[in-house]
Design an enzyme around this catalytic site. Structure first.
Site: not given
Length: 340
Positions: A30, A59, A159-160
Site C-alpha cells: 500500500q 488515512c 473495514n472498521g
C-alpha cells in the site's frame, strides 16, 4: 502505508519500509501518493516482489491531509482515477490494483466514486465504514457499507470496528461482502484471525526471529510493534519499563526474563520463517528521482526532506509523544487513527 515519493528517491527508505520472503504471497503493497509518476514508479519497483499495489485514500491524519494524501484525495477524485489508469496502462492485468477509501457524508458521492473506479479497472475496493471526520471510537455505518457493496460488481472488502474474529465474522455475515480487513486490532494481536484473543507467545518469538534475520528492521520498528503486541499482556508497571527501553539488547533481555518463560496463551502456532529476499531495484527508475526533491524542488544534496533516518528517535519513540505512559491507550493514538 509507504510514501511513494520517498520510496522512489531514497534507498534507506526502500530498505526500511519494504521487505519480503520467498513464499510471502499473496502480498499487496500500500502506497500513499498524489502524483501519477510517483505512484507508477513505486509500483514498478515492487512489481517483481508483490502481487499487487493499493492506493491509500483512507488515512485521515492531519499531516497526510495537509500534504494531499489519504482522505484528501477523496475530494479530488480525478487524481485517483488518473493514478489507477496509469497503473492499468503500464502493468499486467494479473497484478492487482486496489484502493482503500472512507465513506463520505454524502453517500451518493461514495457510490459514484466506486462505480467509476470499477470502470477504471480496479481489482477490488476496501471501504472503511466511517467518514474522514469520525474517530475510531465511533460506530461504523453498516447501512452505508451495505449500499456500497450493492452498487458495484468487483469485490468489496469491509473495514472498521473489527477487534476480534467474531467481529469479522459478524461483519462479513451482515454485509455479504467479499472480505474483511482489520488494522489497529492487528497491531495488538497479529494472530487475530486465528481466533486468539491475545498475541500468542509464538508470534512474539517469530517477530524476534524476523528481527535477527532481517537487518533492515530498525529498533524503532521492532520496539514499536512489541509495545502493541504486549498491550494485553504487560501490567501498567511493566509497560512503563518496557516502553522506555532503548536498544535491541535491552528489549530482548526483558522479554526473556519477564515474558517468554511465564507467558502462555490458549492458541499457539508452528512457524518456519522463510529466507528474506534481497530486493534489487531498477536504476532507471530510482536515478531519475534523485536529482531533486519532489517535495521542495531543491537538489537532493541540499534537501532536508529526504534526510531519511529510520532511527532518528534513538529508540524513544513512544516517550517522545506520550506524557503519561502508564495511562496511555496506544490503540486510540492519533498517529494510528487511520483505521479502527
Amino acid at each position: 502505508m509507504i510514501m511513494a515519493d520517498s520510496f522512489c528517491q531514497n534507498a534507506k527508505a526502500r530498505a526500511s519500509e519494504f521487505s519480503t520472503t520467498v513464499n510471502d504471497s499473496p502480498l499487496i503493497v500500500q502506497f500513499a501518493a498524489n502524483t501519477t509518476g510517483d505512484f507508477l514508479d513505486a509500483s514498478k519497483l515492487v512489481y517483481p516482489y508483490a502481487d499487487g499495489i493499493d492506493l491509500n485514500c483512507g488515512c485521515p491524519q492531519k499531516w497526510a491531509m495537509k500534504d494531499g494524501y489519504g482522505c484528501a484525495l477523496l475530494s479530488n477524485t480525478q487524481t485517483i482515477y488518473d493514478l489507477m489508469k496509469g497503473i492499468r496502462n503500464c502493468l499486467p492485468n494479473d497484478f492487482t490494483v486496489s484502493v482503500k477509501i472512507r465513506i463520505l457524508k454524502e453517500l451518493k458521492r461514495s457510490i459514484e466514486m466506486c462505480q467509476q473506479l470499477e470502470k477504471c479497472g480496479v481489482s477490488f475496493i476496501t471501504v472503511h465504514g466511517r467518514t474522514p471526520q469520525q474517530k475510531s471510537s465511533e460506530d461504523i455505518d453498516i447501512d452505508a457499507l451495505h449500499q456500497v457493496c450493492q452498487s458495484i460488481k468487483i469485490p468489496i472488502v469491509a473495514n472498521g470496528g473489527v477487534k476480534t474474529l467474531l467481529d469479522a465474522d459478524n461483519l462479513y455475515g451482515t454485509l455479504k461482502c467479499n472480505g474483511v480487513m482489520a488494522a489497529s486490532a492487528l497491531l495488538t494481536n497479529p494472530a487475530l484471525f486465528s481466533g486468539a484473543n491475545v498475541t500468542p507467545l509464538s508470534c512474539i518469538k517469530l517477530w524476534m526471529l524476523m528481527k535477527d534475520k532481517d537487518p533492515n528492521i530498525s529498533f524503532q520498528c521492532y520496539h514499536h510493534h512489541l509495545v502493541f503486541m504486549l498491550e494485553k499482556v504487560l501490567t501498567k508497571q511493566q509497560k512503563n519499563i518496557f516502553n522506555h527501553l532503548s536498544s535491541f539488547e535491552a528489549v530482548d533481555d526483558y522479554l526473556i526474563s519477564n515474558i517468554l518463560n511465564c507467558y502462555t496463551s490458549p492458541i499457539e502456532f508452528e512457524y518456519n520463517l522463510d529466507e528474506f529476499i534481497s530486493c534489487e531495484y531498477a536504476d532507471e527508475i530510482t536515478l531519475k528521482h534523485v536529482s531533486k526533491c519532489r517535495r521542495c524542488g531543491k537538489s537532493i544534496h541540499y534537501c532536508l526532506c529526504m534526510k531519511y533516518d529510520c532511527n532518528n528517535t534513538e529508540g524513544k519513540y513512544f516517550s517522545s509523544y506520550v506524557n503519561d505512559i502508564a495511562l496511555c491507550d496506544y490503540t486510540g493514538f492519533d498517529i494510528f487513527d487511520e483505521t479502527g
